[in-house]
Design an enzyme around this catalytic site. Structure first.
Site, mmCIF file in Angstrom:
data_model
loop_
_atom_site.group_PDB
_atom_site.id
_atom_site.type_symbol
_atom_site.label_atom_id
_atom_site.label_comp_id
_atom_site.label_asym_id
_atom_site.label_seq_id
_atom_site.Cartn_x
_atom_site.Cartn_y
_atom_site.Cartn_z
ATOM 1 C CD GLU A 1 -5.052 0.115 0.704
ATOM 2 O OE1 GLU A 1 -6.006 -0.644 0.465
ATOM 3 O OE2 GLU A 1 -4.098 -0.208 1.419
ATOM 4 C CB CYS B 1 -0.466 -2.751 2.834
ATOM 5 S SG CYS B 1 0.592 -2.847 1.368
#
Length: 224
Positions: free
Chosen positions: A104, A2
């Protein structure tokens, strides 16, 4: 991994949403593409329950220079208790990173395709993290830094990526913020993917690929 988050929710609303005692330091404006080395809203397990802002990228207390933090933005839940950079913080210095979205990139496309993940009600949520306090040996400057803990994907994330942040329930948040030292065995049950229906996602434009683009267009849904 992340590597980008959003924080559109004002600090006062974050403090109210999580029942915090007050605001010690806050992000001053909405962030649509917050990146590592920048300030992240956190609550540390120091017993104060105050909203604070720590630099994203963990610098262990024993580090010789701050550059190590550029690499330590995520900690994998499978190895966080073993890695020298993280194991002490897992026992004693845990925190919540309070955000309202993250990005993402879908790995199977060329170029990779960015997706935005958020709660269906757009409220902020708590990511499990670690924090450290580091003192620069040459200047004496004290930095408080943090990192995100990641886990495997849930059903929503799996078609996009094989990792996602650990998002804690209210009960999990309480346990994570306990100020006393805790063993990995007590904490590992918390380090799991959130429910498949907790988040929603959609494709966004590649403007988000550059961290210099911190604009509302980053979160706009890409037309089919």
């Amino acid at each position: 991994m992340c590597g980008r988050v959003t924080i559109q929710t004002p600090a006062v609303e974050i403090a109210r949403e999580f029942g915090l005692a007050g605001i010690r330091s806050a992000i001053e404006r909405p962030r649509f593409n917050l990146a590592p080395t920048q300030l992240m809203p956190v609550v540390a397990n120091d017993g104060q329950r105050m909203l604070d802002a720590f630099r994203w990228g963990l610098i262990p207390s024993w580090a010789k220079d701050a550059s190590i933090g550029n690499k330590l933005i995520n900690a994998r839940c499978e190895t966080v208790a073993e890695k020298p950079s993280f194991r002490s913080a897992l026992k004693r210095k845990r925190c919540l990173l309070l955000v309202d979205g993250f990005y993402e990139w879908k790995q199977s496309t060329k170029p990779k395709t960015p997706f935005f993940f958020h709660r269906k009600d757009r409220k902020p949520f708590a990511i499990a993290g670690l924090w450290e306090e580091w003192t620069a040996p040459d200047t004496g400057e004290v930095l408080r830094t943090c990192c995100i803990i990641t886990t495997g994907p849930n059903g929503l994330m799996a078609p996009i990526h094989d990792r996602m942040p650990v998002i804690l329930s209210k009960e999990g948040q309480e346990q994570w913020l306990r100020p006393e030292a805790m063993d990995a065995a007590q904490l590992q049950p918390l380090l799991v993917p959130c429910a498949d229906d907790f988040l929603d996602s959609y494709e966004v434009a590649r403007v988000v690929n550059s961290p210099t683009n911190d604009v509302p267009a980053c979160i706009e849904r890409l037309a089919a």
